[in-house]
Design an enzyme around this catalytic site. Structure first.
Site, PDB file in Angstrom:
ATOM      1  N   GLU A 230       0.876  -1.177   0.000  1.00 31.04           N
ATOM      2  CA  GLU A 230       0.000   0.000   0.000  1.00 31.04           C
ATOM      3  C   GLU A 230       0.905   1.217   0.000  1.00 31.04           C
ATOM      4  O   GLU A 230       1.557   1.518   1.001  1.00 31.04           O
ATOM      5  CB  GLU A 230      -0.928  -0.024   1.225  1.00 31.04           C
ATOM      6  CG  GLU A 230      -2.165   0.854   1.037  1.00 31.04           C
ATOM      7  CD  GLU A 230      -1.975   2.271   1.524  1.00 31.04           C
ATOM      8  OE1 GLU A 230      -1.487   3.109   0.718  1.00 31.04           O
ATOM      9  OE2 GLU A 230      -2.296   2.545   2.679  1.00 31.04           O
ATOM     10  N   CYS A 264      -2.297   8.726   3.633  1.00 31.89           N
ATOM     11  CA  CYS A 264      -2.224   8.138   2.292  1.00 31.89           C
ATOM     12  C   CYS A 264      -3.527   8.327   1.543  1.00 31.89           C
ATOM     13  O   CYS A 264      -3.539   8.447   0.312  1.00 31.89           O
ATOM     14  CB  CYS A 264      -1.830   6.670   2.359  1.00 31.89           C
ATOM     15  SG  CYS A 264      -2.878   5.650   3.398  1.00 31.89           S
TER      16      CYS A 264
END
Length: 462
Positions: A230, A264
């Site tokens: 990720e 993020c």
């Protein structure tokens, strides 16, 4: 020579914590203990594994009064926000709730002649390489379901949040988790890559930068070790003409500036239809202007320093280049005298931006957002897809069918309607393009943390 890992606090530039990196021999010893503990752990009833993992999470929550100021010192998040335990608890409770069904065998046939089924087996040792921006939440997205599924876990935390892995392991040990099953290792990059290359782990989960993800893939090349990567995002928001404007401003600005923009899935670029554009910008500027930049240990602070001067310098560079290319900054720097040119960075909202500017294409990961005017859905979709990342998008409309129709055209892992910057543990947390591969949480998260094994048992030959 032993490498010393040091966490330099963004609060005042001091060394807040330091630990010696483990040698390869020390790491191998830890792995041997994990392998020995994992077999017995996997053989225990699922209900016992769930109960012990939840006890570990509870014990971690009991440390929250120590954790919150510790996080402020390590990575700069203001203490007023109370840490991450609410989200940790929510996600752990959900994966515990679905564990039995997610890990249940798939029964194909049970008859006098055959038994045919597919079961889920743990990988063995799961390696969690966790980031600093949400150090407990992101780590526990993998730690809790990996343990519940019967794996052992080795955690290596980012140097910026050096003490998090150590504290997590202590909490779970104090709750009664078997010795050796969940261990923290302080590792340098070279040893980390060597262990991955030696196929020391059954699964590797990494959350961090694209370059970090590439290094993990190179290290794992030829080992066939499954990876979860990720790697961040450049998440857009799109405000349509039927949006609740006040709500859109509040949520999108919070998504852009919470945690100093170091999320993020934070909002980094916003597209607004022409009829609402001027009003949106006016309200957004007013919202940002109320932020209070300062020491994160002060309860009045709503915007702490960025985690390091290096990260803040990149944001300043993106903003400076955009302004030089014609963008207009709308936030008066005089409102934020605490901006010291280092880790303390004033928020900024830019208009007059376009996709020739890095601030609209590359991950900023800081307290800045660009706002562009668009004429229709087609233009908005094209701009939202014009990016190397694909984590989440935030669509603002009163029409769910329209949101779903646009979502089908968007290159992303999650489509939000009328919300942003949120992780639903019932849904798979995933992305595409440079955001990486794999998926955490949900049933799919359990499937990634286990491997399928098929049984085809023939009972008679007639």
């Amino acid at each position: 020579m032993t490498t010393t890992l040091k966490c330099v606090s963004p609060v005042d530039g001091s060394v807040y914590a330091e630990r010696p990196a483990a040698s390869r021999a020390e790491a191998d010893e830890a792995l041997a203990r994990a392998r020995a503990a994992q077999k017995d752990w996997a053989a225990r009833p699922l209900s016992e594994r769930v109960a012990l993992v939840l006890a570990g999470v509870t014990r971690l929550g009991e440390m929250n009064a120590e954790i919150v100021p510790e996080l402020a010192w390590m990575m700069g998040r203001p203490v007023r926000y109370g840490g991450e335990f609410g989200g940790v608890r929510e996600r752990a409770d959900y994966v515990a709730q679905i564990a039995e069904s997610a890990l249940a065998p798939i029964e194909i046939e049970t008859s006098d002649r055959f038994e045919r089924r597919i079961i889920r087996e743990p990988h063995g040792i799961v390696f969690v390489i966790a980031p600093w921006n949400y150090p407990y939440l992101t780590a526990n997205n993998t730690v809790a379901p990996a343990l519940i599924a019967g794996n052992a876990v080795i955690i290596k935390h980012a140097t910026q949040t050096l003490l998090v892995g150590e504290r997590m392991v202590r909490a779970f040990a104090e709750a009664g988790l078997p010795e050796g099953l969940f261990q923290n290792l302080f590792l340098d990059h070279a040893t980390t890559e060597a262990l991955i290359g030696a196929r020391a782990f059954g699964f590797v989960n990494f959350t961090g930068s694209v370059n970090g993800g590439k290094a993990i893939e190179r290290a794992a090349a030829g080992t066939f070790t499954p990876l979860g990567l990720e790697l961040g995002g450049k998440d857009p928001g799109y405000v349509m003409e039927d949006a609740d404007l006040d709500r859109a401003v509040d949520v999108l600005m919070d998504g852009a500036f919470y945690n100093s923009g170091q999320c993020c899935c934070g909002i980094e670029r916003i597209y607004v239809v022409e009829p609402l554009y001027d009003a949106f910008v006016e309200k957004a500027v007013a919202w940002v202007s109320t932020l209070k930049l300062g020491n994160p240990l002060d309860e009045a602070t709503t915007l702490g320093p960025m985690a390091s001067k290096r990260f803040a310098a990149e944001v300043r560079a993106q903003v400076g280049a955009a302004v030089q290319a014609g963008a207009t900054p709308l936030i008066d720097p005089a409102l934020f005298p605490q901006d010291d040119g280092g880790a303390y960075l004033a928020p900024q909202l830019l208009v007059g931006v376009d996709h020739s500017m890095r601030v609209m294409r590359e991950e900023s990961f800081g307290p800045v957002v660009g706002v562009m005017k668009v004429k229709d859905d087609a233009e908005a979709v094209a701009l939202m897809n014009d990016c190397a990342y694909g984590l989440t998008v935030s669509l603002w409309t009163s029409d769910a069918e329209r949101a779903a129709r646009l979502g089908a055209q968007l290159e992303t892992g999650t489509v939000f309607m009328n919300r942003a910057d949120y992780l639903d543990p019932a849904l798979c947390w995933t992305g595409c393009k440079d955001t990486g591969r794999g998926g955490a949480l949900s049933v799919i998260g359990f499937h990634n943390l286990t491997r399928p094994k098929s049984y085809h048992l023939r009972k008679v030959f007639a």
